[in-house]
Design a protein around this motif. Structure first.
Motif, PDB file in Angstrom:
ATOM      1  N   TRP A  53       0.609  -1.253   0.086  1.00  0.00           N
ATOM      2  CA  TRP A  53      -0.193   0.174   0.153  1.00  0.00           C
ATOM      3  C   TRP A  53       0.469   1.278  -0.258  1.00  0.00           C
ATOM      4  CZ3 TRP A  53      -2.639   1.517   5.024  1.00  0.00           C
ATOM      5  CH2 TRP A  53      -3.487   2.983   4.796  1.00  0.00           C
ATOM      6  N   ILE A  54       0.572   2.128  -0.999  1.00  0.00           N
ATOM      7  CA  ILE A  54       1.403   3.397  -0.962  1.00  0.00           C
ATOM      8  C   ILE A  54       0.561   4.691  -1.001  1.00  0.00           C
ATOM      9  CG2 ILE A  54       3.036   4.575  -2.474  1.00  0.00           C
ATOM     10  CD1 ILE A  54       3.502   2.630  -4.354  1.00  0.00           C
ATOM     11  N   ARG A  80       0.419  -6.958  -6.490  1.00  0.00           N
ATOM     12  CA  ARG A  80      -1.263  -5.864  -6.166  1.00  0.00           C
ATOM     13  C   ARG A  80      -0.573  -4.680  -5.433  1.00  0.00           C
ATOM     14  NH1 ARG A  80      -5.035 -10.523  -3.861  1.00  0.00           N
ATOM     15  NH2 ARG A  80      -2.558 -10.647  -2.262  1.00  0.00           N
ATOM     16  N   ILE A  81      -0.603  -3.780  -6.254  1.00  0.00           N
ATOM     17  CA  ILE A  81      -0.212  -2.913  -5.357  1.00  0.00           C
ATOM     18  C   ILE A  81      -1.318  -1.534  -5.240  1.00  0.00           C
ATOM     19  CG2 ILE A  81       1.110  -0.377  -5.712  1.00  0.00           C
ATOM     20  CD1 ILE A  81       3.308  -2.187  -7.007  1.00  0.00           C
ATOM     21  N   LEU A  82      -1.755  -0.876  -4.088  1.00  0.00           N
ATOM     22  CA  LEU A  82      -3.034  -0.534  -3.848  1.00  0.00           C
ATOM     23  C   LEU A  82      -2.001   0.994  -4.080  1.00  0.00           C
ATOM     24  CD1 LEU A  82      -5.661   0.823  -3.332  1.00  0.00           C
ATOM     25  CD2 LEU A  82      -5.837  -0.127  -1.015  1.00  0.00           C
ATOM     26  N   VAL A  83      -2.580   2.255  -4.585  1.00  0.00           N
ATOM     27  CA  VAL A  83      -2.165   4.209  -4.775  1.00  0.00           C
ATOM     28  C   VAL A  83      -3.183   4.668  -4.237  1.00  0.00           C
ATOM     29  CG1 VAL A  83      -0.750   5.734  -5.063  1.00  0.00           C
ATOM     30  CG2 VAL A  83      -0.351   3.204  -6.213  1.00  0.00           C
ATOM     31  N   HIS A 105      -7.616   4.573  -5.075  1.00  0.00           N
ATOM     32  CA  HIS A 105      -8.945   3.994  -3.496  1.00  0.00           C
ATOM     33  C   HIS A 105      -8.482   5.635  -3.043  1.00  0.00           C
ATOM     34  CE1 HIS A 105     -12.077   1.678  -2.583  1.00  0.00           C
ATOM     35  NE2 HIS A 105     -11.776   2.621  -1.359  1.00  0.00           N
ATOM     36  N   TYR A 106      -8.864   6.000  -2.133  1.00  0.00           N
ATOM     37  CA  TYR A 106      -8.982   7.621  -1.306  1.00  0.00           C
ATOM     38  C   TYR A 106      -7.926   6.798   0.128  1.00  0.00           C
ATOM     39  CZ  TYR A 106     -11.111  10.247  -4.825  1.00  0.00           C
ATOM     40  OH  TYR A 106     -10.693  11.883  -6.262  1.00  0.00           O
ATOM     41  N   GLN A 123      -5.999  -5.714   2.946  1.00  0.00           N
ATOM     42  CA  GLN A 123      -4.729  -6.283   4.163  1.00  0.00           C
ATOM     43  C   GLN A 123      -4.005  -6.579   3.468  1.00  0.00           C
ATOM     44  OE1 GLN A 123      -6.605 -11.056   4.457  1.00  0.00           O
ATOM     45  NE2 GLN A 123      -8.440 -10.010   4.754  1.00  0.00           N
ATOM     46  N   PRO A 124      -3.087  -5.118   3.550  1.00  0.00           N
ATOM     47  CA  PRO A 124      -2.384  -5.189   3.007  1.00  0.00           C
ATOM     48  C   PRO A 124      -0.838  -5.601   4.157  1.00  0.00           C
ATOM     49  CG  PRO A 124      -2.166  -2.542   4.321  1.00  0.00           C
ATOM     50  CD  PRO A 124      -3.906  -3.878   4.398  1.00  0.00           C
ATOM     51  N   GLN A 125       0.221  -5.627   3.443  1.00  0.00           N
ATOM     52  CA  GLN A 125       1.469  -6.189   4.445  1.00  0.00           C
ATOM     53  C   GLN A 125       2.749  -5.551   4.645  1.00  0.00           C
ATOM     54  OE1 GLN A 125       2.084  -9.774   0.836  1.00  0.00           O
ATOM     55  NE2 GLN A 125       2.120 -10.919   2.791  1.00  0.00           N
ATOM     56  N   CYS A 126       2.858  -4.409   3.774  1.00  0.00           N
ATOM     57  CA  CYS A 126       3.601  -3.133   4.763  1.00  0.00           C
ATOM     58  C   CYS A 126       3.375  -1.696   3.208  1.00  0.00           C
ATOM     59  CB  CYS A 126       4.794  -3.356   3.399  1.00  0.00           C
ATOM     60  SG  CYS A 126       6.002  -2.161   3.300  1.00  0.00           S
ATOM     61  N   LEU A 127       2.878  -0.419   4.251  1.00  0.00           N
ATOM     62  CA  LEU A 127       2.296   0.561   4.344  1.00  0.00           C
ATOM     63  C   LEU A 127       3.357   1.593   3.271  1.00  0.00           C
ATOM     64  CD1 LEU A 127       1.256   3.311   3.880  1.00  0.00           C
ATOM     65  CD2 LEU A 127       1.247   3.617   6.256  1.00  0.00           C
ATOM     66  N   ILE A 128       3.621   2.448   2.278  1.00  0.00           N
ATOM     67  CA  ILE A 128       5.130   3.324   2.149  1.00  0.00           C
ATOM     68  C   ILE A 128       4.659   4.591   2.181  1.00  0.00           C
ATOM     69  CG2 ILE A 128       6.632   4.155   0.523  1.00  0.00           C
ATOM     70  CD1 ILE A 128       6.916   1.135  -0.541  1.00  0.00           C
ATOM     71  N   VAL A 129       4.814   5.513   3.195  1.00  0.00           N
ATOM     72  CA  VAL A 129       3.963   6.910   2.870  1.00  0.00           C
ATOM     73  C   VAL A 129       4.700   8.090   1.939  1.00  0.00           C
ATOM     74  CG1 VAL A 129       2.972   8.297   4.473  1.00  0.00           C
ATOM     75  CG2 VAL A 129       3.003   6.268   4.709  1.00  0.00           C
TER      76      VAL A 129
END
Length: 444
Positions: A53-54, A80-83, A105-106, A123-129
């Motif tokens: 998740w970014i 699978r990447i979610l921004v 997604h918002y 259910q992300p396994q990692c968050l990059i902010v």
């Protein structure tokens, strides 16, 4: 009661105001009214499952994240990447850059129940902010679920640091939830540490915005645009990412400039699309002949837009009221002025212009990009001006000297190339983070 609980109660009280603000903004930009459910994690289309998740607030952060996203997709195409973004323009930019290769997604509002629903869905396994998004409840929820969080391309101006310092306990506790902070500069790193981040978790990585490489056909496309403006013989300056109370000053400068260079063209690109109509009306009130990019775009849903129509020689201002085309407009210009710097906004990223070899002029207010501004000036690729009078003189000097422009532009291009490498360092850091967080079972 802990400071975070007070913060949560304030966020609950502010939620109706936040929803009202979205509605108010939607009066000018209807996209703000769409997909409200996503911000509450109550959407009929819940957040998609994602390994990575970014979060990138808007267009600038999406642009900074783009090299990282491309690297991740190239490394494992099925990943699978979610921004997530906060603004519709950021969401649009994600779709323009990556289409269906990533999910968009918002970002949910920062309340425990809402954030919890979102994390259960994705259910992300990692968050990059990206850069400076520090949300206490979101980061606490990730920590509780064992989701490593990395603050990437992190920047923190002295002004922002003073704001966070007013809530020392909440800031210190929140920063502790980051597994790693990859700061852009040593000054950024020092500010995070001063606010309570563990020094062992803070690393200077450089700026991902140096990693943006112009497309292979950028010069060809820029030449087509330039021909539509009247060719290389016509002086053209681009005012990029301008703000309220700034356009009027720039138009006055342009009127004065045209007394010396009668065929000079100003390419004016406001920062926010909801202001396009107001800026167009302002140009009309100033009695300047103008053309609009939106009048040329036949299919706004398709990017990149084509074609470019020839504008009359008497046109004084070309309004860049389209999204995603600023890099191309910069590449087609002779000189770039970076908006948000004549007013106390703090400036915007000048590297897009430098990367395509265009000389840069920056106003006095640059606290958002202080280090980059200083580097460009030291490299001989940019000039900082104090006021509009100095801006007009600098434009006149550069627009009348093609050889000087080429020399200054080459300084900028070389400076950007020499500072690349942040992406490699960030990927190495992310691999180390995921190796330490074995429970995530993810190798980036």
């Amino acid at each position: 009661m802990s400071v975070r609980r007070y913060y949560t109660w304030l966020m609950r009280l502010a939620l109706p105001l936040a929803l009202a603000r979205l509605y108010w903004r939607s009066l000018r930009t209807p996209a703000y009214r769409a997909r409200i459910g996503e911000r509450l994690a109550w959407s009929s289309a819940p957040a998609p499952r994602a390994e990575i998740w970014i979060h990138a607030v808007s267009v600038g952060e999406v642009q900074a994240a783009a090299p990282l996203v491309r690297h991740l997709l190239a490394r494992i195409p099925t990943r699978r990447i979610l921004v997530t973004t906060t603004t519709p323009t950021g969401a649009d930019r994600v779709r323009e850059l990556f289409g269906d290769c990533v999910a968009q997604h918002y970002l949910p509002f920062d309340l425990p129940s809402i954030v919890g629903r979102f994390l259960t869905q994705a259910q992300p396994q990692c968050l990059i902010v990206m850069e400076t998004e520090i949300w206490p409840n979101l980061l606490a929820a990730c920590a509780e679920r064992g989701i490593p969080a990395v603050l990437a391309n992190a920047r923190l101006s002295a002004q922002s640091a003073r704001g966070y310092a007013r809530l020392p306990q909440l800031t210190r506790t929140t920063l502790a939830h980051f597994t790693a902070i990859a700061a852009q500069t040593a000054a950024d790193a020092e500010r995070f540490i001063a606010l309570g981040a563990a020094p062992a978790r803070v690393t200077v990585m450089g700026n991902l915005k140096f990693e943006q490489i112009p497309p292979a056909d950028a010069q060809r496309r820029a030449a087509v645009v330039r021909e539509s403006w009247g060719g290389a013989a016509r002086p053209v300056w681009v005012a990029a990412s301008t703000h309220e109370d700034e356009e009027a000053q720039l138009l006055a400068v342009h009127q004065q400039l045209r007394t010396q260079l009668p065929n000079a063209l100003l390419v004016l690109v406001p920062r926010h699309p909801e202001r396009f109509e107001r800026v167009a009306a302002l140009i009309t009130r100033q009695n300047l002949t103008s053309a609009r990019r939106s009048a040329q775009v036949k299919n706004p849903s398709k990017f990149p837009f084509e074609p470019w129509e020839l504008i009359p020689a008497e046109t004084a201002v070309f309004l860049g009221d389209s999204m995603g085309e600023l890099p191309l407009l910069l590449a087609a210009g002779d000189v770039a002025f970076i908006g948000g710097s004549l007013v106390r906004v703090g400036g915007h990223n000048p590297l897009e212009a430098a990367a395509v070899g265009v000389p840069v002029i920056i106003g006095p207010h640059t606290f958002n990009f202080a280090a980059i501004t200083e580097w460009l000036i030291d490299a001989g690729a940019a000039v900082q001006i104090a006021d509009t009078e100095a801006l007009e003189k600098q434009l006149q000097q550069w627009l009348m000297n093609a050889a000087l422009r080429a020399e200054i532009g080459e300084h900028g291009r070389r400076m950007v190339e020499e500072n690349r490498g942040a992406l490699v360092r960030l990927v190495e850091l992310l691999d180390a983070v995921t190796a330490r967080c074995a429970a995530a079972n993810l190798m980036i």
